[in-house]
Design an enzyme around this catalytic site. Structure first.
Site, PDB file in Angstrom:
ATOM      1  N   ARG A 128      -1.417  -9.143  13.432  1.00  0.00           N
ATOM      2  CA  ARG A 128      -1.984  -8.025  12.480  1.00  0.00           C
ATOM      3  C   ARG A 128      -2.637  -8.651  11.216  1.00  0.00           C
ATOM      4  O   ARG A 128      -3.750  -8.373  10.523  1.00  0.00           O
ATOM      5  CB  ARG A 128      -0.760  -7.507  11.743  1.00  0.00           C
ATOM      6  CG  ARG A 128      -0.261  -6.279  12.576  1.00  0.00           C
ATOM      7  CD  ARG A 128       1.149  -5.884  12.465  1.00  0.00           C
ATOM      8  NE  ARG A 128       1.396  -5.206  11.288  1.00  0.00           N
ATOM      9  CZ  ARG A 128       2.600  -5.254  10.607  1.00  0.00           C
ATOM     10  NH1 ARG A 128       3.633  -5.597  11.478  1.00  0.00           N
ATOM     11  NH2 ARG A 128       2.932  -4.525   9.480  1.00  0.00           N
ATOM     12  N   LYS A 140       0.913  -1.251   0.146  1.00  0.00           N
ATOM     13  CA  LYS A 140       0.142   0.083   0.034  1.00  0.00           C
ATOM     14  C   LYS A 140       0.737   1.424   0.066  1.00  0.00           C
ATOM     15  O   LYS A 140       0.720   1.966  -0.744  1.00  0.00           O
ATOM     16  CB  LYS A 140      -0.877  -0.013   1.289  1.00  0.00           C
ATOM     17  CG  LYS A 140      -1.731  -1.255   1.435  1.00  0.00           C
ATOM     18  CD  LYS A 140      -2.824  -1.067   2.549  1.00  0.00           C
ATOM     19  CE  LYS A 140      -1.921  -0.919   4.050  1.00  0.00           C
ATOM     20  NZ  LYS A 140      -1.282  -2.385   4.275  1.00  0.00           N
ATOM     21  N   ARG A 177      11.307  -5.866   5.277  1.00  0.00           N
ATOM     22  CA  ARG A 177      10.990  -4.425   5.105  1.00  0.00           C
ATOM     23  C   ARG A 177      11.732  -3.360   5.974  1.00  0.00           C
ATOM     24  O   ARG A 177      12.003  -3.620   7.090  1.00  0.00           O
ATOM     25  CB  ARG A 177       9.538  -4.244   5.483  1.00  0.00           C
ATOM     26  CG  ARG A 177       9.333  -2.872   5.628  1.00  0.00           C
ATOM     27  CD  ARG A 177       7.814  -2.197   5.616  1.00  0.00           C
ATOM     28  NE  ARG A 177       7.091  -3.028   6.625  1.00  0.00           N
ATOM     29  CZ  ARG A 177       5.646  -2.901   6.461  1.00  0.00           C
ATOM     30  NH1 ARG A 177       5.127  -2.368   5.312  1.00  0.00           N
ATOM     31  NH2 ARG A 177       5.045  -3.571   7.463  1.00  0.00           N
ATOM     32  N   ARG A 220     -10.102   0.772   8.311  1.00  0.00           N
ATOM     33  CA  ARG A 220      -9.730  -0.330   8.390  1.00  0.00           C
ATOM     34  C   ARG A 220     -10.932  -1.207   9.103  1.00  0.00           C
ATOM     35  O   ARG A 220     -10.736  -2.455   9.277  1.00  0.00           O
ATOM     36  CB  ARG A 220      -8.369  -0.400   9.386  1.00  0.00           C
ATOM     37  CG  ARG A 220      -7.253  -0.793   8.505  1.00  0.00           C
ATOM     38  CD  ARG A 220      -5.856  -0.692   9.229  1.00  0.00           C
ATOM     39  NE  ARG A 220      -4.950  -1.475   8.848  1.00  0.00           N
ATOM     40  CZ  ARG A 220      -3.888  -0.669   8.469  1.00  0.00           C
ATOM     41  NH1 ARG A 220      -3.645   0.540   8.512  1.00  0.00           N
ATOM     42  NH2 ARG A 220      -2.797  -1.329   8.090  1.00  0.00           N
ATOM     43  N   ARG A 233      10.606  -1.453  11.479  1.00  0.00           N
ATOM     44  CA  ARG A 233       9.613  -0.940  12.530  1.00  0.00           C
ATOM     45  C   ARG A 233       9.529  -1.917  13.625  1.00  0.00           C
ATOM     46  O   ARG A 233       9.649  -3.101  13.301  1.00  0.00           O
ATOM     47  CB  ARG A 233       8.072  -1.165  11.586  1.00  0.00           C
ATOM     48  CG  ARG A 233       7.936  -0.084  10.608  1.00  0.00           C
ATOM     49  CD  ARG A 233       6.660  -0.066   9.748  1.00  0.00           C
ATOM     50  NE  ARG A 233       5.458  -0.713  10.406  1.00  0.00           N
ATOM     51  CZ  ARG A 233       4.414  -1.012   9.643  1.00  0.00           C
ATOM     52  NH1 ARG A 233       4.304  -0.524   8.351  1.00  0.00           N
ATOM     53  NH2 ARG A 233       3.312  -1.522  10.308  1.00  0.00           N
TER      54      ARG A 233
HETATM   55  P1  ADP Z   1       2.338  -1.979   3.299  1.00  0.00           P
HETATM   56  O1  ADP Z   1       2.103  -0.372   3.252  1.00  0.00           O
HETATM   57  O2  ADP Z   1       1.136  -2.425   2.605  1.00  0.00           O
HETATM   58  O3  ADP Z   1       2.405  -2.589   4.558  1.00  0.00           O
HETATM   59  P2  ADP Z   1       4.690  -1.523   2.063  1.00  0.00           P
HETATM   60  O4  ADP Z   1       4.635  -0.771   0.765  1.00  0.00           O
HETATM   61  O5  ADP Z   1       5.490  -1.105   3.103  1.00  0.00           O
HETATM   62  O6  ADP Z   1       3.421  -2.496   2.353  1.00  0.00           O
HETATM   63  O7  ADP Z   1       5.547  -3.063   1.353  1.00  0.00           O
HETATM   64  C1  ADP Z   1       5.897  -4.024   2.214  1.00  0.00           C
HETATM   65  C2  ADP Z   1       7.454  -4.594   1.840  1.00  0.00           C
HETATM   66  O8  ADP Z   1       7.354  -5.326   0.398  1.00  0.00           O
HETATM   67  C3  ADP Z   1       8.388  -3.394   1.506  1.00  0.00           C
HETATM   68  O9  ADP Z   1       9.743  -3.790   1.942  1.00  0.00           O
HETATM   69  C4  ADP Z   1       8.383  -3.216  -0.077  1.00  0.00           C
HETATM   70  O10 ADP Z   1       9.651  -2.706  -0.431  1.00  0.00           O
HETATM   71  C5  ADP Z   1       8.069  -4.776  -0.503  1.00  0.00           C
HETATM   72  N1  ADP Z   1       7.168  -4.709  -1.665  1.00  0.00           N
HETATM   73  C6  ADP Z   1       6.230  -3.669  -1.827  1.00  0.00           C
HETATM   74  N2  ADP Z   1       5.558  -4.170  -3.150  1.00  0.00           N
HETATM   75  C7  ADP Z   1       6.373  -5.321  -3.529  1.00  0.00           C
HETATM   76  C8  ADP Z   1       6.386  -5.979  -4.807  1.00  0.00           C
HETATM   77  N3  ADP Z   1       5.220  -5.878  -5.709  1.00  0.00           N
HETATM   78  N4  ADP Z   1       7.087  -7.102  -4.898  1.00  0.00           N
HETATM   79  C9  ADP Z   1       7.874  -7.298  -4.032  1.00  0.00           C
HETATM   80  N5  ADP Z   1       8.224  -6.413  -2.754  1.00  0.00           N
HETATM   81  C10 ADP Z   1       7.311  -5.384  -2.585  1.00  0.00           C
HETATM   82  P1  ADP Z   2       0.778  -2.147   7.670  1.00  0.00           P
HETATM   83  O1  ADP Z   2       2.021  -1.801   6.830  1.00  0.00           O
HETATM   84  O2  ADP Z   2       0.794  -3.240   8.523  1.00  0.00           O
HETATM   85  O3  ADP Z   2      -0.363  -2.380   6.710  1.00  0.00           O
HETATM   86  P2  ADP Z   2       0.318   0.585   8.755  1.00  0.00           P
HETATM   87  O4  ADP Z   2       1.802   0.995   8.902  1.00  0.00           O
HETATM   88  O5  ADP Z   2      -0.725   0.970   7.860  1.00  0.00           O
HETATM   89  O6  ADP Z   2       0.768  -1.158   8.802  1.00  0.00           O
HETATM   90  O7  ADP Z   2      -0.244   0.502  10.267  1.00  0.00           O
HETATM   91  C1  ADP Z   2       0.633   0.307  11.369  1.00  0.00           C
HETATM   92  C2  ADP Z   2      -0.080  -0.112  12.660  1.00  0.00           C
HETATM   93  O8  ADP Z   2      -1.025   1.376  13.016  1.00  0.00           O
HETATM   94  C3  ADP Z   2      -1.581  -0.775  12.557  1.00  0.00           C
HETATM   95  O9  ADP Z   2      -1.088  -2.377  12.946  1.00  0.00           O
HETATM   96  C4  ADP Z   2      -2.422  -0.421  13.511  1.00  0.00           C
HETATM   97  O10 ADP Z   2      -1.950  -0.474  15.016  1.00  0.00           O
HETATM   98  C5  ADP Z   2      -2.179   1.370  13.471  1.00  0.00           C
HETATM   99  N1  ADP Z   2      -3.175   1.660  12.122  1.00  0.00           N
HETATM  100  C6  ADP Z   2      -2.843   2.256  11.217  1.00  0.00           C
HETATM  101  N2  ADP Z   2      -3.851   2.498  10.426  1.00  0.00           N
HETATM  102  C7  ADP Z   2      -5.028   2.339  11.259  1.00  0.00           C
HETATM  103  C8  ADP Z   2      -6.264   2.131  11.248  1.00  0.00           C
HETATM  104  N3  ADP Z   2      -6.961   2.746  10.019  1.00  0.00           N
HETATM  105  N4  ADP Z   2      -7.036   1.886  12.289  1.00  0.00           N
HETATM  106  C9  ADP Z   2      -6.658   1.237  13.495  1.00  0.00           C
HETATM  107  N5  ADP Z   2      -5.102   1.318  13.658  1.00  0.00           N
HETATM  108  C10 ADP Z   2      -4.453   1.615  12.648  1.00  0.00           C
END
Ligand code: ADP
Ligand code: ADP
Ligand code: ZN
Length: 219
Positions: free
Chosen positions: A172, A13, A127, A88, A161
């Protein structure tokens, strides 16, 4: 144009929201990034959120709805925004609808980035991100072009993180399937859901998202 990016933890995302925001001149509003900043700054919200986030649970709806509504109203969002990781829960989705209606705004597309659990676990384990601009990297899948230098901002500091550990990730994923997956039929019913294959390469996923957005226009 206003977008929501949905998907399980590690789906990509944040990675895709940054690219699409740059391509369409939108502002990325990541509740995860905002909450992590509040934790770092030691604000009241950060103090309440820290232990909940480290455990992999969701922060209360009231807190996240408040931080998002404050940002949506600001001039920086006048060209549009991407909600990354919000809503969420169904309760958050309903609150968002009210906030948008009160400002005369609408969501044009809800982009769902689909990835299998096995891949998510590998992505989260590797990550790391730039401490300056939050750009996401991966030990195997997405390394900076020059070792230890951020591609985007040239930053030299990176961090991992505290919730990217095996126990918190298991929680999660469970919380995602229990509380967030039920939003999919909600947005499906509103005809705004666009699902993309998040298991493809990063560039390919970006192209899929652009095609989905362009195919449906933004009315
Ligand atoms: P989210 O915000 O949904 O938690 P991130 O954008 O932080 O996800 O991506 C999670 C991890 O996976 C990061 O280390 C990122 O560099 C890697 N990543 C993201 N998209 C891809 C993809 N299409 N293929 C391989 N690795 C990816
Ligand atoms: P991920 O990469 O796992 O998708 P985020 O960086 O978006 O995680 O979020 C990290 C943490 O922040 C979540 O596990 C939760 O504890 C909190 N958080 C983020 N967005 C929300 C939301 N919309 N509602 C509740 N908690 C949230
Ligand atoms: Zn950077």
């Amino acid at each position: 144009m206003n977008l929501i990016f949905m998907g399980p933890p590690g789906a990509g995302k944040g990675t895709q929201a940054k690219r699409i925001a740059a391509a369409y001149d939108l502002v990325q509003l990541s509740t995860g990034d905002m909450l992590r900043r509040a934790v770092e700054e030691g604000t009241e919200v950060g103090r309440q959120a820290k232990s909940v986030m480290d455990a992999g649970e969701y922060v209360s709806d009231d807190i996240v709805v408040a931080i998002v509504s404050e940002r949506i109203g600001q001039p920086e969002c006048s060209k549009g925004f991407i909600l990354d990781g919000f809503p969420r829960t169904l309760n958050q989705a309903h609150s968002l609808d009210k906030v948008l209606a009160s400002k005369g705004l609408e969501i044009d597309h809800v982009v769902m980035i689909r990835v299998d659990d096995e891949k998510l676990i590998a992505r989260i384990a590797g990550r790391f991100s730039c401490s300056t601009c939050d750009a996401a990297y991966h030990d195997q899948f997405n390394r900076p072009k020059h070792k230890n230098v951020c591609d985007i901002c040239g930053g030299l500091q990176f961090s991992r993180r505290s919730d990217d550990n095996a126990e918190a990730v298991a929680v999660r994923l469970e919380v995602y399937y229990g509380q967030t997956a039920p939003l999919l039929p909600y947005y499906e019913a509103q005809k705004s859901l666009r699902t993309v294959d998040g298991m493809a390469d990063i560039d390919v996923v970006t192209e899929q998202i652009k095609s989905a957005i362009n195919a449906h226009g933004s009315d």
